[in-house]
Design an enzyme around this catalytic site. Sequence first.
Site, PDB file in Angstrom:
ATOM      1  N   ARG A   1      55.681 -15.178 -67.900  1.00 55.11           N
ATOM      2  CA  ARG A   1      55.629 -16.528 -66.782  1.00 55.11           C
ATOM      3  C   ARG A   1      56.311 -15.986 -65.466  1.00 55.11           C
ATOM      4  NH1 ARG A   1      57.848 -22.192 -68.491  1.00 55.11           N
ATOM      5  NH2 ARG A   1      59.510 -21.128 -68.188  1.00 55.11           N
TER       6      ARG A   1
ATOM      7  N   ARG B   1      67.962 -33.983 -74.295  1.00 57.17           N
ATOM      8  CA  ARG B   1      68.357 -32.500 -74.365  1.00 57.17           C
ATOM      9  C   ARG B   1      70.067 -32.407 -74.683  1.00 57.17           C
ATOM     10  NH1 ARG B   1      64.198 -29.538 -70.851  1.00 57.17           N
ATOM     11  NH2 ARG B   1      64.666 -27.252 -71.294  1.00 57.17           N
TER      12      ARG B   1
ATOM     13  N   ARG C   1      59.016 -18.395 -61.131  1.00 54.46           N
ATOM     14  CA  ARG C   1      60.062 -19.380 -61.481  1.00 54.46           C
ATOM     15  C   ARG C   1      61.490 -18.775 -61.256  1.00 54.46           C
ATOM     16  NH1 ARG C   1      59.149 -23.720 -66.345  1.00 54.46           N
ATOM     17  NH2 ARG C   1      61.369 -23.514 -66.302  1.00 54.46           N
TER      18      ARG C   1
ATOM     19  N   LYS D   1      56.865 -26.095 -74.998  1.00 51.74           N
ATOM     20  CA  LYS D   1      56.796 -27.564 -75.034  1.00 51.74           C
ATOM     21  C   LYS D   1      55.874 -28.024 -73.937  1.00 51.74           C
ATOM     22  CE  LYS D   1      61.439 -27.716 -73.953  1.00 51.74           C
ATOM     23  NZ  LYS D   1      61.960 -26.305 -73.982  1.00 51.74           N
TER      24      LYS D   1
ATOM     25  N   ARG E   1      70.018 -19.909 -70.448  1.00 53.49           N
ATOM     26  CA  ARG E   1      69.219 -21.164 -70.992  1.00 53.49           C
ATOM     27  C   ARG E   1      69.471 -21.310 -72.604  1.00 53.49           C
ATOM     28  NH1 ARG E   1      64.046 -20.180 -67.693  1.00 53.49           N
ATOM     29  NH2 ARG E   1      63.112 -21.848 -68.788  1.00 53.49           N
TER      30      ARG E   1
HETATM   31  P1  B4P Z   1      56.430 -23.451 -71.694  1.00 51.69           P
HETATM   32  O1  B4P Z   1      55.230 -24.429 -72.265  1.00 51.69           O
HETATM   33  O2  B4P Z   1      56.317 -23.645 -70.055  1.00 51.69           O
HETATM   34  O3  B4P Z   1      57.954 -23.616 -72.164  1.00 51.69           O
HETATM   35  P2  B4P Z   1      58.729 -24.853 -72.016  1.00 51.69           P
HETATM   36  O4  B4P Z   1      59.394 -24.790 -73.502  1.00 51.69           O
HETATM   37  O5  B4P Z   1      58.206 -26.284 -71.566  1.00 51.69           O
HETATM   38  O6  B4P Z   1      59.713 -24.658 -70.963  1.00 51.69           O
HETATM   39  P3  B4P Z   1      61.298 -24.512 -70.304  1.00 51.69           P
HETATM   40  O7  B4P Z   1      62.116 -25.210 -71.592  1.00 51.69           O
HETATM   41  O8  B4P Z   1      61.370 -23.207 -70.062  1.00 51.69           O
HETATM   42  O9  B4P Z   1      61.355 -25.582 -69.217  1.00 51.69           O
HETATM   43  P4  B4P Z   1      61.748 -27.084 -68.645  1.00 51.69           P
HETATM   44  O10 B4P Z   1      60.755 -27.348 -67.640  1.00 51.69           O
HETATM   45  O11 B4P Z   1      61.641 -28.031 -70.004  1.00 51.69           O
HETATM   46  O12 B4P Z   1      56.042 -22.100 -71.924  1.00 51.69           O
HETATM   47  C1  B4P Z   1      56.593 -21.020 -71.474  1.00 51.69           C
HETATM   48  C2  B4P Z   1      55.833 -20.031 -71.506  1.00 51.69           C
HETATM   49  O13 B4P Z   1      55.061 -19.450 -72.780  1.00 51.69           O
HETATM   50  C3  B4P Z   1      54.622 -20.289 -70.197  1.00 51.69           C
HETATM   51  O14 B4P Z   1      54.060 -19.360 -69.577  1.00 51.69           O
HETATM   52  C4  B4P Z   1      53.448 -20.479 -71.222  1.00 51.69           C
HETATM   53  O15 B4P Z   1      52.243 -20.027 -70.636  1.00 51.69           O
HETATM   54  C5  B4P Z   1      53.814 -19.457 -72.389  1.00 51.69           C
HETATM   55  N1  B4P Z   1      53.248 -19.976 -73.765  1.00 51.69           N
HETATM   56  C6  B4P Z   1      53.371 -21.285 -74.242  1.00 51.69           C
HETATM   57  N2  B4P Z   1      52.588 -21.259 -75.276  1.00 51.69           N
HETATM   58  C7  B4P Z   1      52.225 -20.177 -75.939  1.00 51.69           C
HETATM   59  C8  B4P Z   1      51.519 -19.395 -76.978  1.00 51.69           C
HETATM   60  N3  B4P Z   1      51.246 -20.067 -78.197  1.00 51.69           N
HETATM   61  N4  B4P Z   1      51.637 -18.074 -76.819  1.00 51.69           N
HETATM   62  C9  B4P Z   1      51.792 -17.395 -75.835  1.00 51.69           C
HETATM   63  N5  B4P Z   1      52.466 -17.683 -74.773  1.00 51.69           N
HETATM   64  C10 B4P Z   1      52.571 -19.069 -74.876  1.00 51.69           C
HETATM   65  O16 B4P Z   1      63.247 -26.874 -68.123  1.00 51.69           O
HETATM   66  C11 B4P Z   1      63.642 -26.268 -67.083  1.00 51.69           C
HETATM   67  C12 B4P Z   1      65.025 -26.607 -66.704  1.00 51.69           C
HETATM   68  O17 B4P Z   1      65.117 -27.994 -66.132  1.00 51.69           O
HETATM   69  C13 B4P Z   1      66.195 -26.576 -67.674  1.00 51.69           C
HETATM   70  O18 B4P Z   1      66.761 -25.309 -67.783  1.00 51.69           O
HETATM   71  C14 B4P Z   1      67.192 -27.662 -66.968  1.00 51.69           C
HETATM   72  O19 B4P Z   1      67.921 -26.921 -66.058  1.00 51.69           O
HETATM   73  C15 B4P Z   1      66.113 -28.676 -66.386  1.00 51.69           C
HETATM   74  N6  B4P Z   1      66.000 -29.715 -67.312  1.00 51.69           N
HETATM   75  C16 B4P Z   1      64.888 -29.989 -67.975  1.00 51.69           C
HETATM   76  N7  B4P Z   1      65.159 -31.175 -68.705  1.00 51.69           N
HETATM   77  C17 B4P Z   1      66.429 -31.432 -68.660  1.00 51.69           C
HETATM   78  C18 B4P Z   1      67.073 -32.120 -69.428  1.00 51.69           C
HETATM   79  N8  B4P Z   1      66.593 -33.364 -70.053  1.00 51.69           N
HETATM   80  N9  B4P Z   1      68.515 -32.363 -68.952  1.00 51.69           N
HETATM   81  C19 B4P Z   1      69.029 -31.580 -68.356  1.00 51.69           C
HETATM   82  N10 B4P Z   1      68.449 -30.745 -67.427  1.00 51.69           N
HETATM   83  C20 B4P Z   1      67.156 -30.657 -67.746  1.00 51.69           C
END
Ligand code: B4P
Length: 193
Positions: free
Chosen positions: A127, A88, A133, A13, A144
């Site tokens: 990552r 979420r 992290r 995302k 998660r």
């Molecule tokens: P990301 O792009 O970082 O993944 P994400 O889905 O955004 O991350 P996540 O859900 O873990 O975190 P968030 O900050 O939202 O990609 C992951 C990895 O994959 C990276 O290393 C990237 O380089 C790699 N990658 C991406 N695309 C790729 C591809 N095509 N091929 C290969 N590799 C690839 O949330 C973190 C925490 O914050 C939650 O657990 C929660 O505690 C809190 N939080 C956030 N929003 C919240 C909400 N609305 N309500 C309550 N808590 C919340």
Amino acid sequence: MRIILMGPPGAGKGTQAKVIAERLGVPAVSTGDIFRANVSQETPLGVEAKRYMDAGEYVPDSVTNEMVRDRLAQDDAKKGFLLDGYPRTVAQVEELDAMLEEHGAAIDAVVVLTVDEDEIVQRLLKRAEIEGRTDDTEDVIRRRQEVYNEQTAPLIAVYADHGLLSEVDGMGSVDEVTARVFAALDATGAAAS
Ligand code: B4P
């Protein structure tokens, strides 16, 4: 345009949100990024959020909703935004609807990235090596995923019922996924609005 990007943790995302938002000329609003910025600055919000994030739990809705409300009230979000990782929970959906209604606005599209569970674990462990992290340990990654399945996956049906949902295959290279997201947005007409 106002777009929501959903998907399990590690689906990409944050990676996609930055590219898509830049191309569309709207801010990418990532609740995870805002929490992490607060954690690193050791603000009261960051101190509270860290307890939940490190355990793989969601930060309480009241805290998250207030933070998003403040962010969406800023000038750069008036013409549109891309929400990454929000809403979420059902309570967050309701609060977002209320915020939009106050501004006479509505969501144009909801994009869900789908990625195999094994691939997700591989991405997040990779990552962990690069970014260190604290929520990318194997136990926390598993927790998660559980929290996502329990609390966030049901929202997909809600947005499908509203006719807003596009499911996009998140497997493959970053560029391939971006191209699929834009194809999906083009199909809904959201990217052109
Ligand atoms: P990301 O792009 O970082 O993944 P994400 O889905 O955004 O991350 P996540 O859900 O873990 O975190 P968030 O900050 O939202 O990609 C992951 C990895 O994959 C990276 O290393 C990237 O380089 C790699 N990658 C991406 N695309 C790729 C591809 N095509 N091929 C290969 N590799 C690839 O949330 C973190 C925490 O914050 C939650 O657990 C929660 O505690 C809190 N939080 C956030 N929003 C919240 C909400 N609305 N309500 C309550 N808590 C919340």
